[in-house]
Design a protein around this motif. Structure first.
Motif, short mmCIF file in Angstrom:
data_model
loop_
_atom_site.label_atom_id
_atom_site.label_comp_id
_atom_site.label_asym_id
_atom_site.label_seq_id
_atom_site.Cartn_x
_atom_site.Cartn_y
_atom_site.Cartn_z
N ALA A 1 32.03 30.24 -0.73
CA ALA A 1 32.67 29.96 -2.02
C ALA A 1 32.33 28.56 -2.51
O ALA A 1 32.02 28.36 -3.69
N LEU A 2 32.35 27.59 -1.60
CA LEU A 2 32.05 26.22 -1.98
C LEU A 2 30.58 26.07 -2.39
O LEU A 2 30.25 25.36 -3.34
N TRP A 3 29.70 26.74 -1.68
CA TRP A 3 28.27 26.68 -2.03
C TRP A 3 28.03 27.37 -3.36
O TRP A 3 27.21 26.93 -4.15
N ASP A 4 28.73 28.46 -3.59
CA ASP A 4 28.55 29.22 -4.83
C ASP A 4 29.03 28.41 -6.03
O ASP A 4 28.39 28.41 -7.08
N ALA A 5 30.15 27.74 -5.89
CA ALA A 5 30.74 27.00 -7.01
C ALA A 5 30.06 25.66 -7.24
O ALA A 5 29.99 25.19 -8.36
N GLU A 6 29.59 25.04 -6.18
CA GLU A 6 28.98 23.71 -6.24
C GLU A 6 29.87 22.72 -6.99
O GLU A 6 29.38 21.90 -7.77
N ASP B 1 46.24 15.50 0.73
CA ASP B 1 47.28 15.06 -0.19
C ASP B 1 47.07 15.65 -1.59
O ASP B 1 48.01 16.12 -2.21
N ARG B 2 45.84 15.60 -2.05
CA ARG B 2 45.54 16.13 -3.39
C ARG B 2 45.23 17.62 -3.35
O ARG B 2 45.09 18.26 -4.38
N LYS B 3 45.04 18.16 -2.14
CA LYS B 3 44.74 19.59 -1.95
C LYS B 3 43.44 19.99 -2.65
O LYS B 3 43.39 20.99 -3.36
N THR B 4 42.39 19.18 -2.44
CA THR B 4 41.08 19.49 -2.99
C THR B 4 40.06 19.55 -1.86
O THR B 4 40.20 18.87 -0.84
N VAL B 5 39.03 20.36 -2.06
CA VAL B 5 38.00 20.51 -1.04
C VAL B 5 36.63 20.63 -1.73
O VAL B 5 36.50 21.29 -2.76
N THR B 6 35.64 19.97 -1.14
CA THR B 6 34.28 19.97 -1.65
C THR B 6 33.33 20.14 -0.47
O THR B 6 33.54 19.54 0.59
N ALA B 7 32.29 20.92 -0.65
CA ALA B 7 31.27 21.07 0.40
C ALA B 7 30.45 19.79 0.46
O ALA B 7 30.09 19.21 -0.57
N LEU B 8 30.15 19.33 1.66
CA LEU B 8 29.28 18.18 1.85
C LEU B 8 27.85 18.68 2.11
O LEU B 8 27.65 19.81 2.56
N PRO B 9 26.85 17.85 1.82
CA PRO B 9 25.47 18.27 2.05
C PRO B 9 25.20 18.76 3.48
O PRO B 9 24.38 19.65 3.69
N ALA B 10 25.89 18.19 4.46
CA ALA B 10 25.68 18.60 5.86
C ALA B 10 26.02 20.06 6.08
O ALA B 10 25.48 20.70 7.00
N SER B 11 26.90 20.62 5.25
CA SER B 11 27.29 22.03 5.43
C SER B 11 26.11 22.96 5.18
O SER B 11 26.07 24.07 5.73
N ARG B 12 25.15 22.53 4.39
CA ARG B 12 23.98 23.37 4.10
C ARG B 12 23.13 23.63 5.34
O ARG B 12 22.33 24.56 5.37
N ARG B 13 23.31 22.80 6.36
CA ARG B 13 22.57 23.02 7.62
C ARG B 13 23.01 24.31 8.31
O ARG B 13 22.35 24.79 9.21
N LEU B 14 24.14 24.86 7.89
CA LEU B 14 24.63 26.11 8.48
C LEU B 14 24.05 27.34 7.81
O LEU B 14 24.22 28.45 8.29
N THR B 15 23.36 27.15 6.69
CA THR B 15 22.81 28.28 5.94
C THR B 15 21.98 29.22 6.81
O THR B 15 22.14 30.43 6.72
N PRO B 16 21.07 28.71 7.65
CA PRO B 16 20.27 29.64 8.46
C PRO B 16 21.10 30.49 9.43
O PRO B 16 20.64 31.54 9.87
N TYR B 17 22.30 30.05 9.74
CA TYR B 17 23.15 30.79 10.67
C TYR B 17 23.98 31.86 9.97
O TYR B 17 24.62 32.67 10.63
N MET B 18 23.99 31.84 8.65
CA MET B 18 24.77 32.82 7.91
C MET B 18 23.83 33.80 7.23
O MET B 18 22.95 33.39 6.47
N ASP B 19 23.99 35.05 7.51
CA ASP B 19 23.16 36.07 6.87
C ASP B 19 23.88 36.48 5.60
O ASP B 19 24.88 37.19 5.64
N VAL B 20 23.37 36.00 4.49
CA VAL B 20 24.03 36.19 3.21
C VAL B 20 23.85 37.62 2.72
O VAL B 20 22.76 38.17 2.75
N VAL B 21 24.94 38.22 2.26
CA VAL B 21 24.92 39.58 1.74
C VAL B 21 24.76 39.53 0.23
O VAL B 21 25.44 38.77 -0.45
#
Length: 176
Positions: free
Chosen positions: A27-32, A85-105
């Motif tokens: 979801a975070l990668w999709d929304a950017e 505290d603010r209840k916000t979340v953002t993907a960091l660039p390091a998370s993209r290193r997990l892309t090869p481990y996820m087989d996207v449908v």
């Protein structure tokens, strides 16, 4: 605490072993963009239940699990920036290193790997049948199916690599 620069294989599989964490990353990668915890939990609950809106109890369960467990874990590993505290979340660039481990449908319900294998097999079959002079197809120049399927590979790869951003851009441009 400073986020880790590299993750070990057990940490990677530990993060991806949970469907909610995988869906959160997708979801975070999709929304950017930055998600609020409420919006993210509603998206995950809708995906889990198949109902829109998802049942309130499920939305609350997802919200609490994300807030108390999943997002702090991914934040500590340097995959997301979670502000509790603010209840916000953002993907960091390091998370993209997990892309090869996820087989996207894909939207069709198959993985990209399955899609490319099928495209390759159909393209190989079409090209070899033209070379083998199979009735009706033997009259077609073998360069035609080879070119068509290589073109499909190129377009599919461009679409996958851009993550559908071209579609987003076109939709946005047409709204103006």
């Amino acid at each position: 605490m400073f986020p880790q620069s590299t993750l070990t294989e057990p940490e990677i599989y530990g993060v991806l072993s949970n469907p909610r964490r995988r869906e959160t990353l997708a979801a975070l990668w999709d929304a950017e963009t930055t998600y609020t915890l409420r919006a993210l939990s509603e998206r995950l609950a809708t995906a889990e239940s198949g109902l829109d809106p998802a049942p309130r109890a499920l939305r609350e369960s997802v919200y609490n699990a994300l807030h108390q467990t999943h997002l702090p874990k991914m934040d500590a590993l340097g995959l997301v920036a979670y502000d509790g505290d603010r209840k916000t979340v953002t993907a960091l660039p390091a998370s993209r290193r997990l892309t090869p481990y996820m087989d996207v449908v894909t939207r069709a319900g198959i993985t990209w790997g399955e899609y490319y294998r099928a495209l390759g097999l159909v393209g190989l079959f079409a090209t070899t049948t033209t070379l083998a002079d199979v009735p009706l197809l033997g009259a077609v120049d073998p360069l035609i199916p080879a070119t068509v399927f290589l073109g499909l590979f190129a377009v599919s790869t461009a679409y996958q690599l851009t993550g559908g951003r071209v579609r987003w851009w076109l939709t946005r441009a047409l709204r103006r």
